[in-house]
Design a protein around this motif. Structure first.
Motif, PDB file in Angstrom:
ATOM      1  N   UNK A  79     -54.874  45.269 -14.279  1.00 42.82           N
ATOM      2  CA  UNK A  79     -55.074  46.717 -14.103  1.00 42.82           C
ATOM      3  C   UNK A  79     -56.510  46.942 -13.674  1.00 42.82           C
ATOM      4  N   UNK A  80     -56.711  47.960 -12.807  1.00 40.75           N
ATOM      5  CA  UNK A  80     -58.050  48.246 -12.275  1.00 40.75           C
ATOM      6  C   UNK A  80     -58.843  49.189 -13.160  1.00 40.75           C
ATOM      7  N   UNK A  81     -58.202  49.838 -14.131  1.00 38.36           N
ATOM      8  CA  UNK A  81     -58.926  50.725 -15.050  1.00 38.36           C
ATOM      9  C   UNK A  81     -58.073  50.943 -16.284  1.00 38.36           C
ATOM     10  N   UNK A  82     -58.627  51.699 -17.241  1.00 30.89           N
ATOM     11  CA  UNK A  82     -57.935  51.902 -18.504  1.00 30.89           C
ATOM     12  C   UNK A  82     -56.649  52.691 -18.389  1.00 30.89           C
ATOM     13  N   UNK A  83     -56.582  53.625 -17.444  1.00 32.86           N
ATOM     14  CA  UNK A  83     -55.366  54.422 -17.294  1.00 32.86           C
ATOM     15  C   UNK A  83     -54.200  53.542 -16.838  1.00 32.86           C
ATOM     16  N   UNK A  84     -54.450  52.651 -15.856  1.00 31.92           N
ATOM     17  CA  UNK A  84     -53.397  51.728 -15.435  1.00 31.92           C
ATOM     18  C   UNK A  84     -52.987  50.815 -16.590  1.00 31.92           C
ATOM     19  N   UNK A  85     -53.962  50.380 -17.389  1.00 28.69           N
ATOM     20  CA  UNK A  85     -53.668  49.487 -18.508  1.00 28.69           C
ATOM     21  C   UNK A  85     -52.768  50.167 -19.531  1.00 28.69           C
ATOM     22  N   UNK A  86     -53.015  51.436 -19.847  1.00 33.17           N
ATOM     23  CA  UNK A  86     -52.172  52.153 -20.803  1.00 33.17           C
ATOM     24  C   UNK A  86     -50.734  52.248 -20.310  1.00 33.17           C
ATOM     25  N   UNK A  87     -50.580  52.489 -18.983  1.00 30.90           N
ATOM     26  CA  UNK A  87     -49.230  52.556 -18.422  1.00 30.90           C
ATOM     27  C   UNK A  87     -48.508  51.221 -18.581  1.00 30.90           C
ATOM     28  N   UNK A  88     -49.204  50.103 -18.378  1.00 34.04           N
ATOM     29  CA  UNK A  88     -48.588  48.784 -18.532  1.00 34.04           C
ATOM     30  C   UNK A  88     -48.275  48.475 -19.994  1.00 34.04           C
ATOM     31  N   UNK A  89     -49.150  48.897 -20.911  1.00 36.05           N
ATOM     32  CA  UNK A  89     -48.898  48.656 -22.336  1.00 36.05           C
ATOM     33  C   UNK A  89     -47.663  49.404 -22.825  1.00 36.05           C
ATOM     34  N   UNK A  90     -47.352  50.525 -22.174  1.00 35.39           N
ATOM     35  CA  UNK A  90     -46.210  51.326 -22.618  1.00 35.39           C
ATOM     36  C   UNK A  90     -44.866  50.751 -22.167  1.00 35.39           C
ATOM     37  N   UNK A  91     -44.893  49.694 -21.333  1.00 36.49           N
ATOM     38  CA  UNK A  91     -43.652  49.081 -20.855  1.00 36.49           C
ATOM     39  C   UNK A  91     -43.069  48.183 -21.951  1.00 36.49           C
ATOM     40  N   UNK A  92     -41.935  48.553 -22.556  1.00 39.31           N
ATOM     41  CA  UNK A  92     -41.395  47.750 -23.675  1.00 39.31           C
ATOM     42  C   UNK A  92     -40.781  46.436 -23.226  1.00 39.31           C
ATOM     43  N   UNK A  93     -40.511  46.274 -21.940  1.00 33.23           N
ATOM     44  CA  UNK A  93     -39.862  45.061 -21.456  1.00 33.23           C
ATOM     45  C   UNK A  93     -40.821  43.875 -21.331  1.00 33.23           C
ATOM     46  N   UNK A  94     -42.132  44.163 -21.248  1.00 30.41           N
ATOM     47  CA  UNK A  94     -43.109  43.083 -21.100  1.00 30.41           C
ATOM     48  C   UNK A  94     -44.157  43.233 -22.204  1.00 30.41           C
ATOM     49  N   UNK A  95     -43.942  42.662 -23.375  1.00 32.92           N
ATOM     50  CA  UNK A  95     -44.937  42.781 -24.454  1.00 32.92           C
ATOM     51  C   UNK A  95     -46.218  42.037 -24.094  1.00 32.92           C
ATOM     52  N   UNK A  96     -47.335  42.592 -24.502  1.00 34.05           N
ATOM     53  CA  UNK A  96     -48.651  42.025 -24.220  1.00 34.05           C
ATOM     54  C   UNK A  96     -49.239  41.489 -25.519  1.00 34.05           C
ATOM     55  N   UNK A  97     -49.719  40.245 -25.476  1.00 32.55           N
ATOM     56  CA  UNK A  97     -50.316  39.631 -26.661  1.00 32.55           C
ATOM     57  C   UNK A  97     -51.810  39.882 -26.765  1.00 32.55           C
ATOM     58  N   UNK A  98     -52.503  40.016 -25.605  1.00 30.09           N
ATOM     59  CA  UNK A  98     -53.964  40.138 -25.622  1.00 30.09           C
ATOM     60  C   UNK A  98     -54.402  40.977 -24.430  1.00 30.09           C
ATOM     61  N   UNK A  99     -55.392  41.859 -24.667  1.00 29.59           N
ATOM     62  CA  UNK A  99     -56.014  42.643 -23.600  1.00 29.59           C
ATOM     63  C   UNK A  99     -57.450  42.172 -23.438  1.00 29.59           C
TER      64      UNK A  99
END
Length: 704
Positions: free
Chosen positions: A588-608
Motif C-alpha cells: 500500500x502507498x499510504x495508510x488509507x490504502x492499508x486500512x482498505x486492505x486490512x478490512x478484507x476478511x479473505x486475506x488475513x494479515x499477520x504483520x504490518x
C-alpha cells in the motif's frame, strides 16, 4: 395646401391631415408638429393646433401654425453637445461616474467598467457599489460638500472592485449645474494609485531599515557638509560625546581590562559633580560587570543557530536515508542473485554497498551534531569504555604520541549510547593527534564531579548535579579565544582545504547535548588543549550484570505481510526482499490504502511494516485506526526521520518495534522474525497520550 407630399416619417400628408381635421371636427384639439412647404420651396417645421369653429350649419376648423425651426436647431445642438460630452466622458482613461443628488449613478464610463468590473446596467440607478462599508460616511460627506457647490481634488481613499479587491484611488469631484444655476448632481473622477502607494510603502520600509541600521550601530556615524558643518549624527556618536556636554550618562557599555589582563564588559553610569558656582569638580562613576550576561546571550545565539541548522539537516537526512535504503536493498538483492563465478560483478556490487554504508555513516554524523540521531541508551561504565578504546587509540596515533589513561576511583556509571561515547572519544583523540604534529602526550581521564548552578551553564542557581566526566588533554599547539568560540560550528575547521570536514566538534557538541551533558574547552596557544565532556551520572550507581546479546539469525517465513511505504523505490525493493525469503506480501502507498486492505476478511494479515510519515494517513494514525477497528495484527514502524523531526503529532512509544532507515536486508529480516515469533502472552497494554495502545515486548530502539 402647402404641405409636402410626404412627412419626414414617410407617411402621405393628405392622409394624415384628413385624419387630424376629423379629430378637430369631433371636438378634439390636436396639437402636433408638421412640415409645411414655403412658397419658395423650403420645408419649414411648425407646431400646428387645430380648433373647430362654432358656426351654424357649417363645419369649419381653424389652423394655427408656429415656426419651430429655431427650437429644432437648439434641440439638435443640445443633442450634439450631449453626444460629444458622452464621448469625452466615456473616452476618459480614468474611472468617471456621474451621480444625482441622492447619490445614485447616472453615468458610468468605460474606464470604470474596466477597473471595477461592474457593467453600466448593473450600477445605473443605484448607489455606487465601489464604496467599501468603512468608507461610506466619507463618501456621503464628500458628496454633500460638492452638492453645496464646492469642488474636491486629490482626496486619497479606497474603493473595492467586483471581485473583492481593494484599491487605492485619488478622488476629485465637481458639481453638475443646470442652466438655471442649480446643482443637479456630482461628477467624480478616480485615479488608481495602488502601484504608487505600494512603491511609497516599499520606500518607507527601506528607509526605516537603513535608518535602524545607522541608529542602532555601535560605531559613531555622522554626515558633514564640505564646510565642516555637521548635518546628521547617530545615537552612538551622541553617547561618545555626552560626557563632555551633559551632566550624566546612563548605561553605556564599554570594555575594561583587569589587572590580570582579562578583558571584561562593563555597563557604566556617571554623574557630574559641580561646586556652587557651577564649576565641574568631579565625576562619579558606577560600573557593573555584565560579562556573564553577554556570554549567556552569545550562548543563546549559538544554540539558536545550531537548532536552525539541525532542522535543515533533519530533513536532508530523511530524504537521503530513503535513497540509501533503496540502494542498499537493491544492491543486496543483486549480490544474492549473482552466480558464484561472477567475481568481477560481485566486487562492483560490494563497492556500491560500501559506498552506501559510508553515506549512511555521514548521515549519522549530521544527525548527531544536530542532536537528531536515534540513540540506544543503556547503562555504561564510562571508565570501561575508555579502557576498551585504549588499544585502538594506540594503533590510531603515531608512535611519537604517548597515551596515558587514568581511571577514577569507583564505577563511572552513566546512561548513554556506547557508539556515541566511542565516537566522541575518537573525535577528541583525532583532534589531539592533529594538534601534536611533532609528538607529545595524550591524557584520557575519567572522574566523577558535581556542578552547581553558579558554575554549570543551563543549571538553576543553587542546583547541584552529579556528572561523570571524560577529559581529553594534549600538549599540542592550542587555540586562541577567537577560534575557541567557533569550534562547535558545523563545517568550521582550522585544517587546510581537503584535510577536514569541520563536522568533528559539531558532532561531539550535538551528541553530548543529546545526552543532556556539558562540554568545556580550555586552551591557550602553544600550551595544549583540554576538552571536558560530562555526562549526567546514573542515579542507580550500580553495575548491571552482563547479558550477552544472541546473534540474530537471518531467516524467512510464510506469513502474510502488509508493506505500507510511500516511496515507490523502497516499496518495490522491500517487497522483493520479503518475497524472496518466502513471505506473502501485499503493498500500500499510504495508510488509507492499508486500512482498505486490512478490512478484507479473505486475506488475513499477520504483520504490518509501515513508514511513520506518509501523505493522507501516517503510520501512527494507521496503527491507532487498526487498533480501534479490532484488527489482530502486529506492527513494525520504519522511518528515515529522527523522532523529534516526525510531523503530524507522531508519538511512538520506545517499546514499539522500530526499524531505522537505511536498513540492511539482514536488519529487516531479523526484525520481522523477531516480531512474528514474539509470544502473544508477552504483549502488554501501555498508554501513550490520551490513548491506550498495544505494544510488543520492550525493545530498546532508542527513540527520543
Amino acid at each position: 395646401d402647402l404641405s409636402p407630399p410626404r412627412q419626414p416619417d414617410g407617411r402621405e400628408s393628405k392622409e394624415i391631415a384628413g385624419a387630424l381635421i376629423q379629430e378637430a371636427l369631433d371636438g378634439k384639439t390636436p396639437v402636433f408638429e408638421w412640415v409645411h412647404r414655403h412658397a419658395s420651396g423650403q420645408d419649414i417645421p411648425c407646431e400646428v393646433r387645430l380648433v373647430r369653429l362654432p358656426c351654424a350649419g357649417r363645419r369649419l376648423v381653424r389652423e394655427s401654425l408656429i415656426d419651430i425651426t429655431e427650437r429644432r436647431e437648439a434641440e439638435e445642438a443640445l443633442r450634439t453637445s450631449r453626444d460629444a460630452l458622452r464621448a469625452v466622458f466615456d473616452a476618459s482613461p480614468h474611472p468617471t461616474l456621474m451621480l444625482d443628488r441622492e447619490g445614485c449613478v447616472r453615468m458610468w464610463n468605460g474606464a470604470a467598467r474596466r477597473v471595477f468590473g461592474w457593467t453600466t446596467k448593473e450600477v445605473v440607478g443605484r448607489p455606487p457599489p465601489i464604496v467599501p462599508s468603512d468608507r461610506r460616511r466619507e463618501f456621503d460627506v464628500l458628496r454633500v460638500r460638492v452638492l453645496e457647490g464646492r469642488s474636491v481634488s486629490g482626496v486619497e481613499t479606497r474603493r473595492v472592485t467586483k471581485d473583492g479587491r481593494v484599491i487605492d484611488v485619488s478622488l476629485s469631484g465637481a458639481p453638475l449645474i443646470d442652466r438655471h444655476g442649480a446643482v443637479t448632481g456630482v461628477v467624480n473622477a478616480l485615479v488608481d494609485i495602488t502601484p504608487r502607494k505600494r512603491a511609497e510603502q516599499a520606500l518607507r520600509e527601506s528607509e526605516a531599515k537603513y535608518r535602524t541600521l545607522v541608529e542602532d550601530a555601535t560605531y559613531g556615524i555622522l554626515r558633514a557638509s564640505r564646510e565642516g558643518q555637521i548635518l546628521a549624527v547617530n545615537p552612538a556618536l551622541v553617547v561618545m560625546q555626552r560626557c563632555a556636554v551633559l551632566d550624566r550618562v546612563d548605561g553605556v557599555e564599554t570594555r575594561w581590562r583587569r589587572k590580570t589582563g582579562t578583558v571584561i564588559t562593563v555597563r557604566v553610569s556617571s554623574r557630574a559633580v559641580h561646586d556652587s558656582d557651577g564649576t565641574l569638580q568631579a565625576v562619579e562613576i558606577i560600573a557593573e560587570d555584565v560579562t556573564g550576561e553577554r556570554a549567556l546571550e552569545s550562548q543563546l545565539r549559538q544554540a539558536q543557530k545550531m537548532e536552525a541548522i539541525g532542522q535543515l539537516t533533519g530533513g536532508i537526512a530523511h530524504d537521503f536515508n530513503n535513497i540509501l535504503t533503496a540502494v542498499l536493498s537493491n544492491a543486496e538483492l543483486i549480490a544474492g542473485a549473482l552466480p558464484p563465478d561472477s567475481s568481477c560483478l560481485r566486487s562492483e556490487v560490494d563497492d556500491i554497498r560500501a559506498a552506501s554504508r559510508r553515506g549512511a555513516a555521514m548521515i549519522r554524523k549530521l544527525m548527531a551534531f544536530s542532536r537528531r540521531e536515534h540513540l540506544d541508551i543503556r547503562q555504561l561504565d564510562l571508565a570501561d569504555v575508555t579502557d576498551d578504546l585504549a588499544p585502538m587509540l594506540t594503533r590510531l596515533l603515531p608512535e611519537n604520541i604517548e597515551v596515558i589513561v587514568i581511571r577514577g576511583n569507583g564505577p563511572a556509571m552513566i546512561r548513554a549510547d556506547r557508539g556515541a561515547v566511542e565516537q566522541i572519544a575518537l573525535n577528541l583523540a583525532t583532534n589531539a593527534r592533529d594538534a601534536m604534529p611533532d609528538g607529545g602526550t595524550l591524557r584520557i581521564e575519567t572522574y566523577a564531579t558535581t556542578i552547581d548552578g553558579e558554575s554549570g551553564a543551563g543549571h538553576r542557581m543553587g542546583e547541584t548535579s552529579e556528572y561523570i566526566c571524560l577529559a581529553v588533554s594534549d600538549t599540542g599547539l592550542g587555540i586562541d579565544d577567537a577560534v575557541r568560540t567557533k569550534i562547535f560550528e558545523p563545517f568550521f575547521t582550522t585544517k587546510p582545504p581537503g584535510e577536514g570536514t569541520g563536522l568533528g566538534m559539531s558532532m561531539v557538541y550535538g551528541l553530548i547535548k543529546q545526552h543532556g551533558g556539558l562540554i568545556k574547552v580550555d586552551s591557550e596557544p602553544r600550551r595544549g588543549t583540554t576538552v571536558q565532556v560530562c555526562f549526567p551520572a546514573d542515579p542507580s550507581r550500580t553495575r548491571p550484570g552482563a547479558t550477552p546479546q544472541a546473534a540474530r539469525e537471518v531467516r524467512g517465513g510464510s506469513e502474510t505481510i502488509l508493506l505500507v511505504e510511500d516511496e515507490e523505490a523502497i516499496r518495490r525493493a522491500s517487497q522483493r526482499v520479503l518475497q524472496h525469503f518466502g513471505y506473502e506480501v501485499r503493498v500500500a502507498a499510504d495508510g488509507e490504502e492499508a486500512l482498505a486492505l486490512l478490512s478484507d476478511p479473505n486475506v488475513p494479515v499477520d504483520l504490518v511494516i509501515t513508514d511513520v510519515v506518509m501523505p493522507k494517513l501516517g503510520g501512527r494514525k494507521l496503527y491507532d485506526a487498526a487498533q480501534k477497528a479490532g484488527y489482530d495484527v502486529r506492527f513494525i514502524f520504519s522511518s528515515g526521520y529522527a523522532a523529534r523531526d516526525m510531523r503530524d503529532g507522531v508519538e511512538l512509544d520506545p517499546r514499539l518495534p522500530f526499524l531505522r532507515k537505511p536498513w540492511m536486508v539482514a536488519d529487516l529480516l531479523a526484525r520481522v522474525r523477531e516480531v512474528l515469533d514474539e509470544p502473544r502472552e508477552k504483549t502488554a497494554m501501555i498508554a501513550v497520550g490520551p490513548r491506550a495502545i498495544v505494544a510488543s515486548r520492550c525493545n530498546e530502539v532508542g527513540i527520543e
